[in-house]
Motif scaffolding. Structure first.
Motif, PDB file in Angstrom:
ATOM      1  N   GLU A 127      -5.702 -18.424   3.526  1.00  0.00           N
ATOM      2  CA  GLU A 127      -6.409 -17.257   4.061  1.00  0.00           C
ATOM      3  C   GLU A 127      -6.252 -16.073   3.112  1.00  0.00           C
ATOM      4  OE1 GLU A 127      -5.164 -16.531   8.079  1.00  0.00           O
ATOM      5  OE2 GLU A 127      -5.134 -18.665   8.543  1.00  0.00           O
ATOM      6  N   VAL A 128      -6.723 -16.256   1.896  1.00  0.00           N
ATOM      7  CA  VAL A 128      -6.575 -15.239   0.858  1.00  0.00           C
ATOM      8  C   VAL A 128      -7.723 -14.246   0.946  1.00  0.00           C
ATOM      9  CG1 VAL A 128      -6.480 -14.801  -1.624  1.00  0.00           C
ATOM     10  CG2 VAL A 128      -5.371 -16.829  -0.665  1.00  0.00           C
ATOM     11  N   SER A 129      -7.399 -12.968   0.974  1.00  0.00           N
ATOM     12  CA  SER A 129      -8.432 -11.934   0.932  1.00  0.00           C
ATOM     13  C   SER A 129      -8.578 -11.441  -0.499  1.00  0.00           C
ATOM     14  CB  SER A 129      -8.069 -10.773   1.860  1.00  0.00           C
ATOM     15  OG  SER A 129      -6.852 -10.185   1.449  1.00  0.00           O
ATOM     16  N   GLY A 130      -9.746 -10.931  -0.811  1.00  0.00           N
ATOM     17  CA  GLY A 130      -9.992 -10.460  -2.169  1.00  0.00           C
ATOM     18  C   GLY A 130     -10.493 -11.595  -3.046  1.00  0.00           C
ATOM     19  N   PHE A 131     -10.881 -11.263  -4.242  1.00  0.00           N
ATOM     20  CA  PHE A 131     -11.452 -12.260  -5.147  1.00  0.00           C
ATOM     21  C   PHE A 131     -10.702 -12.321  -6.465  1.00  0.00           C
ATOM     22  CE2 PHE A 131     -14.700 -11.514  -2.035  1.00  0.00           C
ATOM     23  CZ  PHE A 131     -15.222 -12.781  -1.826  1.00  0.00           C
ATOM     24  N   GLY A 132     -10.724 -11.258  -7.247  1.00  0.00           N
ATOM     25  CA  GLY A 132     -10.047 -11.284  -8.537  1.00  0.00           C
ATOM     26  C   GLY A 132      -9.288  -9.998  -8.783  1.00  0.00           C
ATOM     27  N   VAL A 133      -8.339 -10.052  -9.725  1.00  0.00           N
ATOM     28  CA  VAL A 133      -7.596  -8.874 -10.147  1.00  0.00           C
ATOM     29  C   VAL A 133      -7.546  -8.869 -11.669  1.00  0.00           C
ATOM     30  CG1 VAL A 133      -6.172  -8.840  -8.065  1.00  0.00           C
ATOM     31  CG2 VAL A 133      -5.364 -10.072 -10.076  1.00  0.00           C
ATOM     32  N   THR A 134      -7.299  -7.698 -12.244  1.00  0.00           N
ATOM     33  CA  THR A 134      -7.162  -7.590 -13.690  1.00  0.00           C
ATOM     34  C   THR A 134      -5.766  -7.083 -14.036  1.00  0.00           C
ATOM     35  OG1 THR A 134      -8.087  -5.344 -13.686  1.00  0.00           O
ATOM     36  CG2 THR A 134      -9.624  -7.178 -14.071  1.00  0.00           C
ATOM     37  N   LEU A 135      -5.268  -7.548 -15.170  1.00  0.00           N
ATOM     38  CA  LEU A 135      -3.951  -7.160 -15.646  1.00  0.00           C
ATOM     39  C   LEU A 135      -4.058  -6.743 -17.100  1.00  0.00           C
ATOM     40  CD1 LEU A 135      -1.934 -10.157 -14.143  1.00  0.00           C
ATOM     41  CD2 LEU A 135      -2.009  -7.817 -13.250  1.00  0.00           C
ATOM     42  N   ALA A 138      -7.045   9.084   3.592  1.00  0.00           N
ATOM     43  CA  ALA A 138      -8.217   8.250   3.313  1.00  0.00           C
ATOM     44  C   ALA A 138      -9.203   8.995   2.426  1.00  0.00           C
ATOM     45  CB  ALA A 138      -8.895   7.838   4.609  1.00  0.00           C
ATOM     46  N   GLY A 139      -9.794   8.286   1.484  1.00  0.00           N
ATOM     47  CA  GLY A 139     -10.818   8.856   0.625  1.00  0.00           C
ATOM     48  C   GLY A 139     -12.142   8.979   1.341  1.00  0.00           C
ATOM     49  N   ALA A 140     -13.124   9.544   0.651  1.00  0.00           N
ATOM     50  CA  ALA A 140     -14.424   9.810   1.276  1.00  0.00           C
ATOM     51  C   ALA A 140     -15.410   8.661   1.121  1.00  0.00           C
ATOM     52  CB  ALA A 140     -15.027  11.083   0.675  1.00  0.00           C
ATOM     53  N   ALA A 141     -15.294   7.884   0.052  1.00  0.00           N
ATOM     54  CA  ALA A 141     -16.284   6.840  -0.236  1.00  0.00           C
ATOM     55  C   ALA A 141     -16.025   5.586   0.585  1.00  0.00           C
ATOM     56  CB  ALA A 141     -16.271   6.505  -1.726  1.00  0.00           C
ATOM     57  N   ARG A 142     -17.069   4.782   0.728  1.00  0.00           N
ATOM     58  CA  ARG A 142     -16.966   3.467   1.345  1.00  0.00           C
ATOM     59  C   ARG A 142     -16.987   2.410   0.235  1.00  0.00           C
ATOM     60  NH1 ARG A 142     -15.980   2.977   6.987  1.00  0.00           N
ATOM     61  NH2 ARG A 142     -16.697   4.928   7.952  1.00  0.00           N
ATOM     62  N   PHE A 143     -16.146   1.380   0.389  1.00  0.00           N
ATOM     63  CA  PHE A 143     -16.153   0.302  -0.602  1.00  0.00           C
ATOM     64  C   PHE A 143     -15.923  -1.028   0.099  1.00  0.00           C
ATOM     65  CE2 PHE A 143     -11.649   0.938  -0.090  1.00  0.00           C
ATOM     66  CZ  PHE A 143     -11.078  -0.303  -0.335  1.00  0.00           C
ATOM     67  N   VAL A 144     -16.322  -2.104  -0.579  1.00  0.00           N
ATOM     68  CA  VAL A 144     -16.095  -3.447  -0.067  1.00  0.00           C
ATOM     69  C   VAL A 144     -15.885  -4.388  -1.247  1.00  0.00           C
ATOM     70  CG1 VAL A 144     -18.566  -4.048   0.027  1.00  0.00           C
ATOM     71  CG2 VAL A 144     -16.928  -5.245   1.509  1.00  0.00           C
ATOM     72  N   TRP A 145     -14.940  -5.306  -1.087  1.00  0.00           N
ATOM     73  CA  TRP A 145     -14.571  -6.273  -2.124  1.00  0.00           C
ATOM     74  C   TRP A 145     -15.340  -7.566  -1.861  1.00  0.00           C
ATOM     75  CZ3 TRP A 145     -10.807  -3.584  -4.828  1.00  0.00           C
ATOM     76  CH2 TRP A 145     -10.308  -4.194  -5.981  1.00  0.00           C
ATOM     77  N   LEU A 146     -16.182  -7.984  -2.805  1.00  0.00           N
ATOM     78  CA  LEU A 146     -17.033  -9.158  -2.643  1.00  0.00           C
ATOM     79  C   LEU A 146     -16.900 -10.088  -3.843  1.00  0.00           C
ATOM     80  CD1 LEU A 146     -20.232  -7.272  -1.433  1.00  0.00           C
ATOM     81  CD2 LEU A 146     -18.559  -8.439   0.028  1.00  0.00           C
ATOM     82  N   GLY A 157     -17.208 -14.427 -10.029  1.00  0.00           N
ATOM     83  CA  GLY A 157     -16.494 -13.202 -10.346  1.00  0.00           C
ATOM     84  C   GLY A 157     -16.366 -12.306  -9.135  1.00  0.00           C
ATOM     85  N   THR A 158     -15.835 -11.134  -9.393  1.00  0.00           N
ATOM     86  CA  THR A 158     -15.572 -10.123  -8.368  1.00  0.00           C
ATOM     87  C   THR A 158     -16.589  -9.004  -8.480  1.00  0.00           C
ATOM     88  OG1 THR A 158     -13.205 -10.609  -8.290  1.00  0.00           O
ATOM     89  CG2 THR A 158     -13.884  -8.412  -7.583  1.00  0.00           C
ATOM     90  N   VAL A 159     -17.040  -8.505  -7.345  1.00  0.00           N
ATOM     91  CA  VAL A 159     -17.953  -7.369  -7.290  1.00  0.00           C
ATOM     92  C   VAL A 159     -17.433  -6.399  -6.228  1.00  0.00           C
ATOM     93  CG1 VAL A 159     -20.307  -6.580  -6.846  1.00  0.00           C
ATOM     94  CG2 VAL A 159     -19.925  -8.793  -7.959  1.00  0.00           C
ATOM     95  N   VAL A 160     -17.050  -5.206  -6.646  1.00  0.00           N
ATOM     96  CA  VAL A 160     -16.612  -4.175  -5.707  1.00  0.00           C
ATOM     97  C   VAL A 160     -17.747  -3.157  -5.596  1.00  0.00           C
ATOM     98  CG1 VAL A 160     -14.847  -2.492  -5.106  1.00  0.00           C
ATOM     99  CG2 VAL A 160     -14.240  -4.486  -6.502  1.00  0.00           C
ATOM    100  N   VAL A 161     -18.318  -3.058  -4.416  1.00  0.00           N
ATOM    101  CA  VAL A 161     -19.422  -2.126  -4.180  1.00  0.00           C
ATOM    102  C   VAL A 161     -18.865  -0.843  -3.592  1.00  0.00           C
ATOM    103  CG1 VAL A 161     -21.572  -1.713  -2.907  1.00  0.00           C
ATOM    104  CG2 VAL A 161     -21.079  -3.994  -3.840  1.00  0.00           C
ATOM    105  N   GLU A 162     -19.320   0.291  -4.125  1.00  0.00           N
ATOM    106  CA  GLU A 162     -18.848   1.592  -3.635  1.00  0.00           C
ATOM    107  C   GLU A 162     -20.029   2.535  -3.479  1.00  0.00           C
ATOM    108  OE1 GLU A 162     -15.031   4.548  -4.201  1.00  0.00           O
ATOM    109  OE2 GLU A 162     -15.457   3.035  -5.716  1.00  0.00           O
ATOM    110  N   THR A 163     -20.016   3.275  -2.385  1.00  0.00           N
ATOM    111  CA  THR A 163     -21.085   4.226  -2.126  1.00  0.00           C
ATOM    112  C   THR A 163     -20.560   5.338  -1.230  1.00  0.00           C
ATOM    113  OG1 THR A 163     -23.412   4.422  -1.424  1.00  0.00           O
ATOM    114  CG2 THR A 163     -21.982   3.070  -0.052  1.00  0.00           C
TER     115      THR A 163
END
Length: 516
Positions: free
Chosen positions: A41-49, A158-166, A200-206
């Protein structure tokens, strides 16, 4: 007190790597990891190092480094895709790995040295495990930290923007890319990067207004667990928005949820036998690639402190002292990046070259010298477009705005109709609603920092100047010392007044400088 029993709550990167490091450095200690979710039950897709983070892992644990490096995909350069142009900037190198692969490696590495990892084994919040050391590594919304909020002195904003990890099955190439799109509802952006596994990973922010106008608010699906996740209709809608960038491949979710980024801080990282690790202790906006990096570095530091100090309180103090400085620095760099992303729609009108430099310099870490080492051709291109020549300082370019005609960008503070305003002392203001001065027609604005702090507060000063420039439509100058040209020039290896002014002009944050 010898550490004989360590209980870790949370099997994310912080908890799993801490389990391994404690077992490596304290082989007599029993280490247990409790995770309420299952291993699949892993959430998220990818990370960078970054190379620096990987280097730290290699020094502390060569075997784990070898496995992570082998499963990672090196990415070279970034691409900024705008409505009118696509720009590439070289010299920005990271390694990308899928989160599921990283967690599998860390779990196997922890178990290989004798740590016990228990999945679907929730520890009730407030029930502090009966162990010599209880490590709370259960994330930014840590329920265990929350049960002891007074002891830790937790703050969360909390910040003002909305984001989602896809995720996406698209072939994103060997680069990190940022796509900025104008939609009928408002601006949307996607931060995309591939990893060694397919896709890959796509983080959408608006921004909030666009999110609501696009019908994304309330478009969640209730899953079997009762949690709301992004539904298929919303995924299809977002896939259409970024279809050109993704080659029509579309988007997928994995228990993905819209959220606002929460900046977490704690007055103390320990209370009694409990200690905070990773996001439970601190967060920094994901646009500076910080979450997993800080988590892994925390794990190494905590294990080192426990091994070096038999007294638990001393070990906790040593751990916090070792990590406070790096974490604070990262949070200071991440704060302006988060604010930039909350308001990027206000800059989409800039020429692509200005927008690109504005994006790259959203934190104080990216200096002119650093950019010159990474992508000198792009800097030269921006200079030519700004002032016609790559071999001269941007302040020497002529300036025109309405009836104002100047042969260069340097003015005196005594210029008539130059309205002076102070840079806000508190940097915690939103670029969506900045504190703007009232400026009459025909006037320009001079933004100044407190006297004697011009160098220290330069980034905040030009950030505010850019907001005033965008919000009022007036030419904006910033105050600089009279001898700003006397120091190192644009070819210097370090930072300088000349370099700072040059970059602020090229990136569209200011129009003029006022020397006093």
């Amino acid at each position: 007190m010898d550490v004989r029993h360590v209980v870790i709550v949370g099997a994310g990167p912080a908890g799993l790597f801490a389990a391994r490091m404690v077992r490596l450095l304290l082989p007599a200690a029993a280490v247990e990891v409790f995770e309420r979710a299952g291993p699949d039950e892993v959430s998220g897709f990818g990370v960078t190092l970054s190379a620096r983070t990987l280097g730290g892992i290699a020094e502390a644990d060569p075997d784990t480094h070898r496995r992570i490096a082998a499963a990672s995909l090196p990415l070279s350069g970034i691409e900024i895709a705008l409505p009118s142009a696509t720009l590439r900037y070289d010299g920005f190198e990271v390694a990308s790995i899928s989160r599921s692969t990283l967690l599998a490696i860390l779990r196997e590495q922890a178990e290989a040295v004798g740590a016990r990892v228990r999945y679907r084994a929730a520890v009730p919040p407030g029930a502090v495990p009966a162990a010599d050391v209880a490590v709370f590594a259960d994330g930014a919304a840590s329920a265990h930290r929350g049960a002891r909020a007074a002891g830790f002195g937790t703050t969360a904003r909390a910040g003002a923007a909305r984001f989602v990890w896809l995720g996406t099955p698209a072939d994103l190439g060997g680069r990190t890319s940022f796509a900025f799109v104008r939609t009928p509802h408002g601006p949307m952006a996607a931060h995309c990067y591939p990893h060694a596994d397919a896709g890959g990973t796509v983080v959408v922010e608006t921004d909030e207004a666009t999110w609501r106008a696009a019908g994304l608010a309330g478009a969640e699906t209730v899953g079997a667990t009762g949690a709301e996740t992004v539904g298929e209709a919303a995924l299809a809608r977002l896939g259409d928005v970024f279809a050109d960038h993704l080659g029509g491949a579309g988007l997928v979710g994995a228990r993905s949820r819209w959220g606002r980024f929460t900046v977490v801080a704690n007055r103390s990282w320990s209370a009694g036998n409990a200690v905070l690790l990773g996001d439970a202790a601190h967060t920094a906006h994901f646009t500076v690639g910080s979450g997993t990096k800080l988590a892994l570095e925390d794990a190494m530091a905590l294990a080192t402190a426990l091994a070096a100090h038999p007294d638990r309180a001393e070990a906790f103090r040593a751990y916090e002292e070792a990590r406070r400085g790096p974490v604070t620095r990262t949070q200071r760099l991440a704060a302006p990046s988060m604010r930039w992303w909350e308001s990027y729609g206000r800059r989409l009108h800039l020429p692509p070259e200005e927008f690109g430099l504005h994006f790259l310099t959203r934190t104080p870490a990216m200096t002119y010298a650093a950019l010159r080492r990474r992508c000198p051709e792009r800097l030269a291109e921006a200079a030519v477009l700004f002032g016609g020549r790559a071999d001269r300082h941007a302040a020497e370019a002529p300036f025109e705005h309405g009836s104002i005609r100047l042969p260069h960008r340097v003015v005196s503070e005594a210029v008539p109709r130059l309205v002076e305003v102070p840079c806000p002392a508190d940097p915690d203001w939103s670029e969506l609603d900045p504190p703007l001065p009232k400026v009459e027609d025909g006037c320009a604005v001079l933004v100044r920092a407190e006297e004697g702090r011009e160098w220290e507060r330069w980034h905040e000063t030009v950030r505010y100047a850019g907001a005033v420039r965008a919000g009022t439509g007036r030419p904006v100058a910033v105050r600089v010392p009279a001898d700003w040209r006397d120091g190192p020039g644009l070819d210097a290896d370090g930072d300088s007044w000349q370099a700072r002014v040059h970059l602020a002009l090229l990136s569209g944050r200011i129009d003029l400088v006022a020397a006093r």
